[in-house]
Motif scaffolding. Structure first.
Motif, mmCIF file in Angstrom:
data_model
loop_
_atom_site.group_PDB
_atom_site.id
_atom_site.type_symbol
_atom_site.label_atom_id
_atom_site.label_comp_id
_atom_site.label_asym_id
_atom_site.label_seq_id
_atom_site.Cartn_x
_atom_site.Cartn_y
_atom_site.Cartn_z
ATOM 1 N N MET A 1 0.837 -1.204 0.000
ATOM 2 C CA MET A 1 0.000 0.000 0.000
ATOM 3 C C MET A 1 0.869 1.251 0.000
ATOM 4 N N ASN A 2 0.538 2.195 -0.869
ATOM 5 C CA ASN A 2 1.283 3.440 -0.919
ATOM 6 C C ASN A 2 0.886 4.306 0.273
ATOM 7 N N ILE A 3 1.863 4.633 1.127
ATOM 8 C CA ILE A 3 1.566 5.449 2.308
ATOM 9 C C ILE A 3 2.193 6.839 2.220
ATOM 10 N N ALA A 4 3.071 7.049 1.248
ATOM 11 C CA ALA A 4 3.739 8.347 1.135
ATOM 12 C C ALA A 4 4.278 8.539 -0.275
ATOM 13 N N VAL B 1 -5.184 1.877 4.134
ATOM 14 C CA VAL B 1 -6.040 0.696 4.343
ATOM 15 C C VAL B 1 -7.476 1.027 3.946
ATOM 16 N N ALA B 2 -7.954 2.194 4.354
ATOM 17 C CA ALA B 2 -9.320 2.612 4.024
ATOM 18 C C ALA B 2 -9.496 2.733 2.504
ATOM 19 N N ALA B 3 -8.479 3.214 1.814
ATOM 20 C CA ALA B 3 -8.560 3.375 0.360
ATOM 21 C C ALA B 3 -8.580 2.019 -0.342
ATOM 22 N N ARG B 4 -8.000 1.015 0.285
ATOM 23 C CA ARG B 4 -7.920 -0.313 -0.318
ATOM 24 C C ARG B 4 -9.214 -1.102 -0.147
ATOM 25 N N LYS B 5 -9.974 -0.789 0.888
ATOM 26 C CA LYS B 5 -11.219 -1.521 1.143
ATOM 27 C C LYS B 5 -12.239 -1.177 0.079
ATOM 28 N N PRO B 6 -12.958 -2.189 -0.418
ATOM 29 C CA PRO B 6 -13.996 -1.881 -1.406
ATOM 30 C C PRO B 6 -15.128 -1.090 -0.749
#
Length: 121
Positions: A38-41, A107-112
């Motif tokens: 996951m991209n965090i920065a 994480v929130a962006a990854r959740k459908p």
């Protein structure tokens, strides 16, 4: 031949390591930093920006964070990334709360997105 990683990207990975091992990757003339896929920065214009979202953005702004804004086709475009407070750049311990917020946003962006339940007829 493997290209060398920018020293600032390595430093950013060290600062963000409290949320897991970070991987820097070249991206659009800057760097993307990810953990667990996951991209965090991102690093652009020699500045570190951490992942945010509508829920976390007020915390970033309250701490003086600047949004990531770039120009495309004559318009200012804003992405969900903000700068951390300056003091957070001093150590992984000071960066940890901001790194956690960035990971939470990733994480929130990854959740459908949840679809509304269908009404039965």
């Amino acid at each position: 031949m493997v290209k060398p990683v920018d020293p600032f990207a390595l430093h950013a990975c060290e600062l963000l390591s409290g949320v897991g091992p970070c991987v820097p990757k070249r991206m659009f003339g800057g760097w993307g930093i990810s953990t667990d896929g996951m991209n965090i920065a991102i690093i652009a214009w020699d500045t570190l920006f951490l992942k945010t979202n509508a829920d976390t953005e007020p915390q970033w702004l309250a701490a003086g964070g600047r949004p990531f804004v770039y120009e495309a086709k004559g318009k200012a475009m804003k992405l969900n990334y903000h700068t951390p407070p300056d003091e957070a750049l001093e150590s992984p311990a000071l960066m940890l709360p901001w790194a956690r917020l960035a990971l939470e946003a990733a994480v929130a962006a990854r959740k459908p997105k949840k679809r509304p339940a269908r009404k039965s007829s």
